[in-house]
Structure formats: structure tokens, C-alpha cells
Design a protein around this motif. Structure first.
Motif, PDB file in Angstrom:
ATOM      1  N   THR A  31      85.167  37.292  32.397  1.00 44.07           N
ATOM      2  CA  THR A  31      86.254  36.906  31.502  1.00 44.07           C
ATOM      3  C   THR A  31      85.876  37.178  30.059  1.00 44.07           C
ATOM      4  OG1 THR A  31      86.781  35.139  33.068  1.00 44.07           O
ATOM      5  CG2 THR A  31      87.864  35.058  30.928  1.00 44.07           C
ATOM      6  N   TYR A  33      87.588  37.272  25.836  1.00 41.91           N
ATOM      7  CA  TYR A  33      88.595  36.630  24.993  1.00 41.91           C
ATOM      8  C   TYR A  33      88.608  37.256  23.593  1.00 41.91           C
ATOM      9  CZ  TYR A  33      87.382  32.887  28.331  1.00 41.91           C
ATOM     10  OH  TYR A  33      87.088  32.162  29.464  1.00 41.91           O
ATOM     11  N   SER A  94      82.662  34.870  29.056  1.00 48.34           N
ATOM     12  CA  SER A  94      82.277  33.594  29.659  1.00 48.34           C
ATOM     13  C   SER A  94      81.995  33.686  31.143  1.00 48.34           C
ATOM     14  CB  SER A  94      83.378  32.556  29.446  1.00 48.34           C
ATOM     15  OG  SER A  94      84.447  32.772  30.329  1.00 48.34           O
ATOM     16  N   THR A  95      81.156  32.730  31.522  1.00 43.70           N
ATOM     17  CA  THR A  95      81.033  32.362  32.929  1.00 43.70           C
ATOM     18  C   THR A  95      81.547  30.931  33.018  1.00 43.70           C
ATOM     19  OG1 THR A  95      78.888  31.291  32.693  1.00 43.70           O
ATOM     20  CG2 THR A  95      78.886  33.657  33.004  1.00 43.70           C
ATOM     21  N   SER A  96      81.288  30.276  34.111  1.00 41.84           N
ATOM     22  CA  SER A  96      81.666  28.873  34.216  1.00 41.84           C
ATOM     23  C   SER A  96      80.808  28.007  33.308  1.00 41.84           C
ATOM     24  CB  SER A  96      81.523  28.396  35.656  1.00 41.84           C
ATOM     25  OG  SER A  96      80.195  28.595  36.109  1.00 41.84           O
ATOM     26  N   GLY A  97      79.726  28.550  32.757  1.00 40.98           N
ATOM     27  CA  GLY A  97      78.809  27.754  31.958  1.00 40.98           C
ATOM     28  C   GLY A  97      79.068  27.736  30.475  1.00 40.98           C
ATOM     29  N   GLY A  98      80.095  28.404  30.031  1.00 40.42           N
ATOM     30  CA  GLY A  98      80.382  28.406  28.605  1.00 40.42           C
ATOM     31  C   GLY A  98      80.725  29.777  28.086  1.00 40.42           C
ATOM     32  N   GLN A  99      81.214  29.813  26.853  1.00 41.59           N
ATOM     33  CA  GLN A  99      81.620  31.071  26.238  1.00 41.59           C
ATOM     34  C   GLN A  99      80.610  31.490  25.192  1.00 41.59           C
ATOM     35  OE1 GLN A  99      85.731  31.293  25.032  1.00 41.59           O
ATOM     36  NE2 GLN A  99      86.418  30.168  26.843  1.00 41.59           N
ATOM     37  N   TYR A 100      80.378  32.788  25.119  1.00 44.31           N
ATOM     38  CA  TYR A 100      79.410  33.357  24.190  1.00 44.31           C
ATOM     39  C   TYR A 100      80.148  34.322  23.281  1.00 44.31           C
ATOM     40  CZ  TYR A 100      76.184  31.104  27.282  1.00 44.31           C
ATOM     41  OH  TYR A 100      75.528  30.146  28.002  1.00 44.31           O
ATOM     42  N   PHE A 101      79.921  34.130  21.994  1.00 44.68           N
ATOM     43  CA  PHE A 101      80.711  34.822  20.996  1.00 44.68           C
ATOM     44  C   PHE A 101      79.978  35.992  20.367  1.00 44.68           C
ATOM     45  CE2 PHE A 101      84.545  32.264  20.279  1.00 44.68           C
ATOM     46  CZ  PHE A 101      84.266  31.193  21.107  1.00 44.68           C
ATOM     47  N   GLY A 102      80.755  36.988  19.984  1.00 47.12           N
ATOM     48  CA  GLY A 102      80.242  38.069  19.179  1.00 47.12           C
ATOM     49  C   GLY A 102      80.094  37.636  17.733  1.00 47.12           C
TER      50      GLY A 102
END
Lengths: 110, 114
Positions: A31, A33, A94-102
Motif C-alpha cells: 500500500t 499513499y 505501509s504494512t500492517s505495522g505502520g506507515q513510512y514516509f518519504g
């Protein structure tokens, strides 16, 4: 190794122009965003893609068009830029563990 | 409606003092809770998260947050802050299931001075 990368970091352009922002993630996430951070630092979701399919499309003008050529990429194309489009645009994955941003792309429309 | 409220827009503190940044949410479904930190002119870094299990979660740099379901809160705390903790802190929530879009609070500016 950069997890989520965006290009360009800064984008300065004239009203009415068309521009694109590219995003790539090497985390293997399904996923991705796009978020917009306005001048007051408020963050709001714009789009979400899961396995190249559009999942979320918030009330964003149709001048904004996301494109996901594959699971690792989510680009944002903006037509007919307006002054109010000036903001910082963040890509995330993201995975189910959180979103990581650029690192964000600071768009300035003159 | 589902929402996230950060009760303090600015928190000024002296170095080595304790700090608490408050976050409340509104939801009728299960939640996943996050704190992100944004240093000046940088992107957002995931500081810590609550998905399930222990309600007290910790980060590697001394921050902790406690999920309180009855008070619908997820306050961020640090017993002794450093100058380098100066940043914008965002509380964020996903509702229903992990992997959905984040809803952010408006952010809290933590300013640490000597």
C-alpha cells in the motif's frame, strides 16, 4: 538504503503549468499513499493505492492524478497548477505495522 | 465522526525537564495509534506505535506513550528532554484495520531550551 524516496525535493513553478512528483519504495509494501501538508503543517490523505489499485480518493481536485505503474511506485501528476497547490507533498508506504514516509516534495506555485 | 485532537499546539520546556504531549481520539471502531516526529524541513519519522498487546509502548530515544481505551487517549511522554528533541510531533490514528489511511492531529511543537 532509502526506504521511501521522492523526486524532486523542491519544485518551483508557475501557475498553469503541469508537474509530476515521483515516489518509490523498496520496502516491499503493498500500500502506498500521497499526503498533503499545508502551510499550517496539517497533514491530510489525498490518495491510497493497494497493489496498483486506487483505494482512497479523498476530495481532491481532478487536476491531481495519481499513477501506480507497479507496486513499488506511486507518482502524482498535477495539471494546471494553482497558487493554493503550494504545499509539501509526502509519499508513504505501509504494512500492517505502520506507515513510512518519504522526505517530502516542497511545491511552490508562483 | 472519527477525529484526532492534540490538545496543545505548542509546548515550551527547559532541557532535562519532563514533558507530556497530549493526544485524544474519537472512534467507535478499533484503532491503531502512532506518534510521528518531524524535524525542521524534514519528513515524518515513526516514533512509536500501538497496534495491540501492552498498552505502554516505548521508542529507542526515551519517549513512551500509553494507550488508554477508557479515556481514548495516547499521550506521549519523556522524563527528561534534550535540545535535540525540538521538533513537531504528530499523533495519528488508523481506524478499523491497520494499513488504512492515517488521520493526523494538528501537531504539537515541542521547543526545548537550555
Amino acid at each position: 538504503d532509502t526506504a521511501v524516496s521522492q523526486t524532486p525535493k523542491y519544485l518551483v513553478t508557475q501557475m498553469g503549468n503541469d508537474k509530476s512528483i515521483k515516489c518509490e519504495q523498496n520496502l516491499g509494501h503493498d500500500t502506498m499513499y500521497w499526503y498533503k501538508q499545508d502551510s499550517k503543517k496539517f497533514l491530510k490523505i489525498m490518495f491510497s493505492y493497494n497493489n496498483k489499485e486506487l483505494i482512497i480518493n479523498e476530495t481532491v481536485p481532478n487536476r491531481f492524478s495519481p499513477k501506480s505503474p507497479d507496486k513499488a511506485h506511486l507518482n502524482l501528476h498535477i495539471n494546471s497548477l494553482e497558487l493554493g497547490d503550494s504545499a509539501v507533498y509526502f509519499c508513504a508506504s505501509s504494512t500492517s505495522g505502520g506507515q513510512y514516509f518519504g522526505p517530502g516534495t516542497r511545491l511552490t506555485v508562483l | 465522526a472519527q477525529s484526532v485532537t492534540q490538545l496543545d499546539s505548542q509546548v515550551p520546556v527547559f532541557e532535562e525537564a519532563p514533558v507530556e504531549l497530549r493526544c485524544n481520539y474519537s472512534s467507535s471502531v478499533s484503532v491503531y495509534l502512532f506518534w510521528y516526529v518531524q524535524y525542521p524541513n524534514q519528513g515524518l519519522q515513526l516514533l512509536l506505535k500501538y497496534l495491540s498487546g501492552s498498552t505502554l509502548v516505548e521508542s529507542i530515544n526515551g519517549f513512551e506513550a500509553e494507550f488508554n481505551k477508557s479515556q481514548t487517549s495516547f499521550h506521549l511522554r519523556k522524563p527528561s528532554v534534550h535540545i535535540s528533541d525540538t521538533a513537531e510531533y504528530f499523533c495519528a490514528v488508523t481506524f478499523g484495520q491497520a494499513g488504512t489511511a492515517l488521520i493526523f492531529g494538528k501537531g504539537t511543537t515541542l521547543s526545548v531550551s537550555s
